[in-house]
Design an enzyme around this catalytic site. Structure first.
Site, short mmCIF file in Angstrom:
data_model
loop_
_atom_site.label_atom_id
_atom_site.label_comp_id
_atom_site.label_asym_id
_atom_site.label_seq_id
_atom_site.Cartn_x
_atom_site.Cartn_y
_atom_site.Cartn_z
N TYR A 32 -26.04 -12.85 1.75
CA TYR A 32 -24.74 -12.59 2.40
C TYR A 32 -24.59 -13.46 3.64
O TYR A 32 -23.57 -14.13 3.84
CB TYR A 32 -24.62 -11.10 2.74
N GLY A 47 -9.27 -3.45 3.39
CA GLY A 47 -10.61 -3.18 3.93
C GLY A 47 -10.54 -2.60 5.33
O GLY A 47 -9.46 -2.35 5.88
N GLN A 48 -11.72 -2.40 5.91
CA GLN A 48 -11.82 -1.75 7.22
C GLN A 48 -11.05 -2.51 8.31
O GLN A 48 -10.18 -1.97 8.97
CB GLN A 48 -13.29 -1.71 7.69
N LEU A 49 -11.40 -3.77 8.49
CA LEU A 49 -10.81 -4.54 9.60
C LEU A 49 -9.38 -4.98 9.30
O LEU A 49 -8.50 -4.84 10.15
CB LEU A 49 -11.70 -5.77 9.88
N ASP A 59 -6.19 -12.84 -5.35
CA ASP A 59 -7.63 -13.08 -5.49
C ASP A 59 -7.93 -14.42 -4.82
O ASP A 59 -7.52 -15.47 -5.33
CB ASP A 59 -7.99 -13.10 -6.99
N1 LIG Z 1 -18.74 -4.50 7.73
C1 LIG Z 1 -19.54 -5.02 8.66
O1 LIG Z 1 -20.43 -4.34 9.21
C2 LIG Z 1 -19.35 -6.45 9.09
C3 LIG Z 1 -20.25 -7.00 10.02
C4 LIG Z 1 -20.06 -8.32 10.42
C5 LIG Z 1 -19.01 -9.06 9.90
N2 LIG Z 1 -18.19 -8.52 8.99
C6 LIG Z 1 -17.08 -9.33 8.45
O2 LIG Z 1 -15.86 -8.77 8.89
C7 LIG Z 1 -14.83 -8.98 7.91
C8 LIG Z 1 -14.17 -7.66 7.54
O3 LIG Z 1 -15.18 -6.81 6.98
P1 LIG Z 1 -14.80 -5.32 6.48
O4 LIG Z 1 -15.98 -4.47 6.75
O5 LIG Z 1 -13.46 -4.95 6.99
O6 LIG Z 1 -14.72 -5.58 4.90
P2 LIG Z 1 -14.46 -4.49 3.75
O7 LIG Z 1 -13.99 -3.20 4.31
O8 LIG Z 1 -15.64 -4.51 2.85
O9 LIG Z 1 -13.22 -5.14 2.97
C9 LIG Z 1 -13.38 -6.29 2.20
C10 LIG Z 1 -12.00 -6.78 1.83
O10 LIG Z 1 -12.15 -8.00 1.11
C11 LIG Z 1 -11.27 -7.93 0.00
N3 LIG Z 1 -11.75 -8.79 -1.08
C12 LIG Z 1 -12.96 -8.75 -1.71
N4 LIG Z 1 -12.99 -9.67 -2.69
C13 LIG Z 1 -11.78 -10.31 -2.68
C14 LIG Z 1 -11.20 -11.34 -3.45
N5 LIG Z 1 -11.85 -11.93 -4.46
N6 LIG Z 1 -9.93 -11.73 -3.15
C15 LIG Z 1 -9.25 -11.15 -2.16
N7 LIG Z 1 -9.73 -10.17 -1.39
C16 LIG Z 1 -10.99 -9.75 -1.65
C17 LIG Z 1 -11.26 -6.48 -0.41
O11 LIG Z 1 -10.12 -6.25 -1.21
P3 LIG Z 1 -10.06 -5.05 -2.31
O12 LIG Z 1 -10.66 -3.84 -1.67
O13 LIG Z 1 -8.59 -4.92 -2.56
O14 LIG Z 1 -10.85 -5.52 -3.49
C18 LIG Z 1 -11.21 -5.81 0.95
O15 LIG Z 1 -9.89 -5.75 1.43
C19 LIG Z 1 -15.54 -9.69 6.75
O16 LIG Z 1 -15.38 -11.08 6.91
C20 LIG Z 1 -17.00 -9.35 6.94
O17 LIG Z 1 -17.86 -10.32 6.38
C21 LIG Z 1 -18.31 -7.22 8.58
#
Ligand SMILES: NC(=O)c1ccc[n+]([C@@H]2O[C@H](COP(=O)([O-])OP(=O)(O)OC[C@H]3O[C@@H](n4cnc5c(N)ncnc54)[C@H](OP(=O)(O)O)[C@@H]3O)[C@@H](O)[C@H]2O)c1
Length: 286
Positions: free
Chosen positions: A130, A15-17, A41
């Site tokens: 969420y 993912g992004q972070l 998973d």
């Molecule tokens: N995006 C935002 O604007 C935002 C804002 C505030 C907080 N956050 C938090 O910051 C953190 C990082 O967010 P992000 O934007 O980097 O997320 P993201 O790009 O959507 O990536 C999500 C990640 O979670 C993994 N994932 C999903 N389901 C899974 C499962 N069942 N088992 C294992 N891995 C799983 C995905 O893996 P696959 O791709 O391999 O399925 C992917 O690597 C998260 O905790 C999010 O809630 C994000």
């Protein structure tokens, strides 16, 4: 804990972070394994347990999450399974091996009243599914002795989708866009966040922190700045949250107060404008 002794599990590494955190750990020579959902998973309790038993991790940076904010209103169970149960599974292993965990939460745990930046111990009031799940996950993480809960907002990174990439794509076909102007927050660049997190895990200043790039902006003004930087003349019309009518309710005031983080002696993140500039260069748009 010194870098040499660390062996870090990074979830959400596809993912992004998570991808930027793995890159930053590698730059600093800190041994780590980054996993996506195909590798591990996190909702599969047995698989998680086996994974921890076969690797002697000393730290977990948990970036995996269900992040589809609007879809979560319909996919309630999946949202809960990944965000709450998945986190709980990792927490159990951290308890078993007595290791610290970093968890990322969100500005959306707040209800968004007023215009003052929220402090870590302000009352939470998650408005959407969420946000409710992320808040419940925070409670799971708080069962640990050693944890960082980092509330972040409006994330953008090189992998996957985000607001900036959406604006760039729309600018290829549109000349005018309606963008929400009454939600105010701080865009956060995963490259900067990754550096800050790897600094933090080299300390024992555990707890809950708010952390984003510096400065506040509305989505509409953020879009205007993106179009200015990529040299596109798109007319941005301000619309209210109610007019936009997204599936999931979002807070209008997403400002996070970062005083606690700064008082702990951690380094201030660059402004969101500076971050945007570097990001557009990173993805070869400018
Ligand atoms: N995006 C935002 O604007 C935002 C804002 C505030 C907080 N956050 C938090 O910051 C953190 C990082 O967010 P992000 O934007 O980097 O997320 P993201 O790009 O959507 O990536 C999500 C990640 O979670 C993994 N994932 C999903 N389901 C899974 C499962 N069942 N088992 C294992 N891995 C799983 C995905 O893996 P696959 O791709 O391999 O399925 C992917 O690597 C998260 O905790 C999010 O809630 C994000």
């Amino acid at each position: 804990m010194s870098d040499e002794k660390k062996y870090v599990l990074v979830t959400g590494a596809t993912g992004q972070l998570g991808s930027d955190i793995v890159d930053e750990l590698n730059r600093r020579g800190i041994p780590n394994i980054g996993v996506g959902s195909a590798d591990l998973d996190i909702t599969d309790n047995e698989a998680v347990s086996k994974f921890f038993d076969s690797h002697k991790f000393s730290y977990v940076i948990h970036c995996a999450a269900y992040t589809k904010v609007d879809l979560a209103e319909d996919e309630k169970d999946l949202n809960y399974e990944i965000n709450v149960k998945g986190t709980s599974n990792l927490v159990s292993e951290c308890q078993k091996y007595n290791i610290p965990l970093v968890f990322f939460s969100t500005d959306y745990v707040f209800g968004g009243n007023g215009d003052k930046p929220f402090k870590e111990d302000d009352e939470t009031n998650p408005l959407c599914e969420y946000a409710k799940a992320k808040y419940l996950a925070e409670l799971e993480v708080k069962k640990l002795d050693k944890y960082f809960i980092i509330r972040i907002s409006w994330v953008f990174g090189k992998i996957g989708n985000n607001f900036i990439k959406t604006m760039i794509k729309l600018s290829e076909t549109k000349t005018e866009l309606n963008i929400v102007s009454d939600q105010i927050g701080s865009p956060t660049y995963t490259f900067d966040m990754a550096k800050a997190i790897v600094d933090m895990i080299n300390t024992d200043k555990y707890g809950i922190y708010h952390l984003t790039n510096e400065g506040f902006v509305s989505w509409a003004d953020f879009a205007r700045e993106i179009f200015k930087k990529i040299n596109k003349s798109i007319k941005v019309n301000d619309v209210t949250t109610e007019e936009y009518n997204a599936r999931a309710k979002r807070p209008k005031n997403s400002r996070l107060d970062k005083t606690k983080y700064l008082n702990a002696g951690f380094k201030k993140m660059p402004t969101w404008q500076d971050a945007l500039d570097r990001y557009l260069k990173e993805i070869n748009v400018i």
